[in-house]
Design a protein around this motif. Structure first.
Motif, PDB file in Angstrom:
ATOM      1  N   GLN A  97       0.834  -1.194   0.000  1.00  0.00           N
ATOM      2  CA  GLN A  97       0.000   0.000   0.000  1.00  0.00           C
ATOM      3  C   GLN A  97       0.877   1.255   0.000  1.00  0.00           C
ATOM      4  O   GLN A  97       1.852   1.335   0.756  1.00  0.00           O
ATOM      5  N   PRO A  98       0.544   2.257  -0.810  1.00  0.00           N
ATOM      6  CA  PRO A  98       1.425   3.427  -0.934  1.00  0.00           C
ATOM      7  C   PRO A  98       1.588   4.249   0.332  1.00  0.00           C
ATOM      8  O   PRO A  98       2.602   4.930   0.481  1.00  0.00           O
ATOM      9  N   ARG A  99       0.636   4.198   1.265  1.00  0.00           N
ATOM     10  CA  ARG A  99       0.754   4.986   2.491  1.00  0.00           C
ATOM     11  C   ARG A  99       1.459   4.220   3.608  1.00  0.00           C
ATOM     12  O   ARG A  99       1.690   4.782   4.681  1.00  0.00           O
ATOM     13  N   VAL A 100       1.796   2.967   3.371  1.00  0.00           N
ATOM     14  CA  VAL A 100       2.568   2.185   4.343  1.00  0.00           C
ATOM     15  C   VAL A 100       4.044   2.389   4.030  1.00  0.00           C
ATOM     16  O   VAL A 100       4.514   2.058   2.940  1.00  0.00           O
ATOM     17  N   VAL A 101       4.784   2.947   5.001  1.00  0.00           N
ATOM     18  CA  VAL A 101       6.153   3.388   4.728  1.00  0.00           C
ATOM     19  C   VAL A 101       7.213   2.615   5.505  1.00  0.00           C
ATOM     20  O   VAL A 101       8.397   2.933   5.402  1.00  0.00           O
ATOM     21  N   ALA A 102       6.819   1.607   6.270  1.00  0.00           N
ATOM     22  CA  ALA A 102       7.812   0.810   6.994  1.00  0.00           C
ATOM     23  C   ALA A 102       7.215  -0.527   7.405  1.00  0.00           C
ATOM     24  O   ALA A 102       5.995  -0.657   7.600  1.00  0.00           O
ATOM     25  N   VAL A 103       8.084  -1.515   7.558  1.00  0.00           N
ATOM     26  CA  VAL A 103       7.727  -2.833   8.099  1.00  0.00           C
ATOM     27  C   VAL A 103       7.928  -2.775   9.609  1.00  0.00           C
ATOM     28  O   VAL A 103       9.010  -2.462  10.098  1.00  0.00           O
ATOM     29  N   GLY A 104       6.891  -3.094  10.359  1.00  0.00           N
ATOM     30  CA  GLY A 104       6.990  -3.065  11.816  1.00  0.00           C
ATOM     31  C   GLY A 104       5.757  -2.416  12.414  1.00  0.00           C
ATOM     32  O   GLY A 104       4.866  -1.979  11.677  1.00  0.00           O
ATOM     33  N   GLU A 105       5.599  -2.389  13.624  1.00  0.00           N
ATOM     34  CA  GLU A 105       6.601  -2.521  14.652  1.00  0.00           C
ATOM     35  C   GLU A 105       6.904  -4.007  14.866  1.00  0.00           C
ATOM     36  O   GLU A 105       6.003  -4.792  15.131  1.00  0.00           O
ATOM     37  N   CYS A 106       8.187  -4.359  14.772  1.00  0.00           N
ATOM     38  CA  CYS A 106       8.587  -5.744  14.971  1.00  0.00           C
ATOM     39  C   CYS A 106       9.941  -5.768  15.669  1.00  0.00           C
ATOM     40  O   CYS A 106      10.622  -4.748  15.761  1.00  0.00           O
ATOM     41  N   GLY A 107      10.316  -6.924  16.172  1.00  0.00           N
ATOM     42  CA  GLY A 107      11.597  -7.029  16.852  1.00  0.00           C
ATOM     43  C   GLY A 107      11.573  -8.063  17.955  1.00  0.00           C
ATOM     44  O   GLY A 107      10.922  -9.108  17.841  1.00  0.00           O
ATOM     45  N   LEU A 108      12.273  -7.739  19.048  1.00  0.00           N
ATOM     46  CA  LEU A 108      12.422  -8.670  20.172  1.00  0.00           C
ATOM     47  C   LEU A 108      12.179  -7.937  21.486  1.00  0.00           C
ATOM     48  O   LEU A 108      12.659  -6.811  21.668  1.00  0.00           O
ATOM     49  N   ASP A 109      11.466  -8.588  22.397  1.00  0.00           N
ATOM     50  CA  ASP A 109      11.230  -8.043  23.733  1.00  0.00           C
ATOM     51  C   ASP A 109      11.388  -9.177  24.732  1.00  0.00           C
ATOM     52  O   ASP A 109      10.467  -9.949  24.973  1.00  0.00           O
ATOM     53  N   PHE A 110      12.593  -9.271  25.315  1.00  0.00           N
ATOM     54  CA  PHE A 110      12.860 -10.312  26.303  1.00  0.00           C
ATOM     55  C   PHE A 110      12.612  -9.815  27.718  1.00  0.00           C
ATOM     56  O   PHE A 110      12.932 -10.506  28.683  1.00  0.00           O
ATOM     57  N   ASN A 111      12.028  -8.620  27.841  1.00  0.00           N
ATOM     58  CA  ASN A 111      11.698  -8.089  29.155  1.00  0.00           C
ATOM     59  C   ASN A 111      10.416  -8.723  29.687  1.00  0.00           C
ATOM     60  O   ASN A 111      10.351  -9.127  30.840  1.00  0.00           O
ATOM     61  N   ARG A 112       9.418  -8.825  28.848  1.00  0.00           N
ATOM     62  CA  ARG A 112       8.119  -9.353  29.278  1.00  0.00           C
ATOM     63  C   ARG A 112       7.831 -10.743  28.742  1.00  0.00           C
ATOM     64  O   ARG A 112       7.089 -11.495  29.350  1.00  0.00           O
ATOM     65  N   ASN A 113       8.363 -11.058  27.565  1.00  0.00           N
ATOM     66  CA  ASN A 113       8.173 -12.396  26.985  1.00  0.00           C
ATOM     67  C   ASN A 113       6.700 -12.806  26.937  1.00  0.00           C
ATOM     68  O   ASN A 113       6.339 -13.928  27.306  1.00  0.00           O
ATOM     69  N   PHE A 114       5.852 -11.884  26.446  1.00  0.00           N
ATOM     70  CA  PHE A 114       4.450 -12.239  26.242  1.00  0.00           C
ATOM     71  C   PHE A 114       4.328 -13.337  25.183  1.00  0.00           C
ATOM     72  O   PHE A 114       3.371 -14.113  25.192  1.00  0.00           O
ATOM     73  N   SER A 115       5.268 -13.367  24.245  1.00  0.00           N
ATOM     74  CA  SER A 115       5.481 -14.516  23.363  1.00  0.00           C
ATOM     75  C   SER A 115       6.855 -15.078  23.702  1.00  0.00           C
ATOM     76  O   SER A 115       7.742 -14.340  24.153  1.00  0.00           O
ATOM     77  N   SER A 116       7.037 -16.354  23.482  1.00  0.00           N
ATOM     78  CA  SER A 116       8.317 -16.975  23.835  1.00  0.00           C
ATOM     79  C   SER A 116       9.437 -16.390  22.977  1.00  0.00           C
ATOM     80  O   SER A 116       9.192 -15.943  21.844  1.00  0.00           O
ATOM     81  N   PRO A 117      10.679 -16.407  23.467  1.00  0.00           N
ATOM     82  CA  PRO A 117      11.797 -15.946  22.637  1.00  0.00           C
ATOM     83  C   PRO A 117      11.876 -16.663  21.298  1.00  0.00           C
ATOM     84  O   PRO A 117      12.197 -16.046  20.280  1.00  0.00           O
ATOM     85  N   ALA A 118      11.574 -17.944  21.279  1.00  0.00           N
ATOM     86  CA  ALA A 118      11.620 -18.686  20.015  1.00  0.00           C
ATOM     87  C   ALA A 118      10.581 -18.162  19.030  1.00  0.00           C
ATOM     88  O   ALA A 118      10.869 -17.984  17.831  1.00  0.00           O
ATOM     89  N   ASP A 119       9.352 -17.914  19.515  1.00  0.00           N
ATOM     90  CA  ASP A 119       8.322 -17.360  18.636  1.00  0.00           C
ATOM     91  C   ASP A 119       8.679 -15.949  18.186  1.00  0.00           C
ATOM     92  O   ASP A 119       8.422 -15.558  17.037  1.00  0.00           O
ATOM     93  N   GLN A 120       9.262 -15.174  19.086  1.00  0.00           N
ATOM     94  CA  GLN A 120       9.670 -13.821  18.720  1.00  0.00           C
ATOM     95  C   GLN A 120      10.703 -13.846  17.595  1.00  0.00           C
ATOM     96  O   GLN A 120      10.612 -13.075  16.633  1.00  0.00           O
ATOM     97  N   GLU A 121      11.683 -14.712  17.709  1.00  0.00           N
ATOM     98  CA  GLU A 121      12.729 -14.770  16.695  1.00  0.00           C
ATOM     99  C   GLU A 121      12.160 -15.262  15.364  1.00  0.00           C
ATOM    100  O   GLU A 121      12.554 -14.783  14.291  1.00  0.00           O
TER     101      GLU A 121
END
Length: 291
Positions: A110-134
């Motif tokens: 889509q032309p108004r979408v200018v970036a991929v994300g928000e994505c990354g890693l959050d090992f502080n809370r681990n609401f998803s497992s590190p393996a799923d995050q990676e």
């Protein structure tokens, strides 16, 4: 912005006390605004009017889950000074599957979408497992490489692993920003060594947890630095007046720029111009955004 009618502008006078009706000395880009949050549902036109009055001239609306990314994209299509990101936050990484990947790929076209994300890693809370995050993060790195779009990245307590993964992919990626950077100096330099950008928020003004940033924030090159509110979150704790409800909003971005200029020992207007130039180039807004 699209709705600056008298009704919207009079509503714009409401929740911010006089001391917080700030105007930036140069046009600003808020690179991270969660405007699809439910707290903005009832008064978004007034929020946008206040942003315009504060000289916040462009806003990147964060899309951090499937529904939020769709809504961010839709908002950006209705308001000429809004653009969107589309991704899956590490908190939602366990939901990643082939159908979700297809929907993200469609949004990235889509032309108004200018970036991929928000994505990354959050090992502080681990609401998803590190393996799923990676797993979800690697898939979105591939989408960024495929689309050529820059990355809007989240990292918390995962700097070492984030650097390892980005190092493997960096040659295939265009640009990337660590949004709301809150890490330590060595992590910062790891990102800068990979030619990444750094986003700064009101965290800098938090005496409980942001004071360490003040020691080295001046070391970020101007062409690598951008500013954001991350609203409605991360309301600066040292504002000169209180806000009823304590909801952060884009109109307060000038305060963050003022604080950032203070700790960098720079002129506020020069910093505003530099961050806007960097954001305009990073998100490729030059043809549609005139500061």
């Amino acid at each position: 912005m699209s709705d600056t009618s008298p009704d919207a502008l009079s509503a714009a006078d409401s929740p911010l006390p006089e001391a917080l009706r700030l105007t930036a000395p140069a046009a600003l880009v808020d690179i991270g605004a969660n405007l699809t949050h439910e707290s903005f549902e009832s008064d978004l036109p007034a929020v946008l009017a206040r942003a315009e009055a504060a000289n916040v001239r462009a806003l990147i609306v964060t899309g951090a889950d499937p529904e939020g990314a769709e809504r961010a994209c839709a908002l950006s299509q209705r308001h000429p000074n809004l653009w969107a990101t589309a991704g899956v936050h590490p908190h939602h990484a366990a939901d990643w599957n082939h159908a979700l990947e297809r929907s993200m790929r469609d949004l990235h076209a889509q032309p108004r979408v200018v970036a991929v994300g928000e994505c990354g890693l959050d090992f502080n809370r681990n609401f998803s497992s590190p393996a799923d995050q990676e797993r979800a993060f690697e898939a979105q790195l591939a989408l960024a490489a495929e689309s050529g779009l820059p990355l809007f990245l989240h990292e918390r307590d995962a700097g070492r692993r984030m650097l390892e993964m980005l190092h493997e992919w960096r040659h295939r990626l265009s640009d990337a920003v660590i949004h709301c950077f809150t890490g330590e100096r060595d992590t910062l330099y790891g990102y800068l060594d990979l030619d990444l950008h750094i986003g700064q928020t009101g965290w800098l003004s938090d005496e409980r947890r942001g004071h360490h940033l003040r020691e080295f924030i001046a070391e970020v090159p101007a062409e690598r630095l951008m500013v954001e509110t991350d609203c409605p979150y991360l309301l600066p704790r040292n504002l000169p007046a209180k806000i009823k409800g304590r909801r952060h909003e884009p109109a307060l971005l000038p305060w963050i720029v003022r604080e950032l200029a203070r700790w960098r020992g720079e002129d506020e207007e020069a910093l505003a111009r530099a961050t806007t130039q960097t954001a305009s180039r990073f998100f490729r807004l030059q043809e549609t955004f005139e500061p």
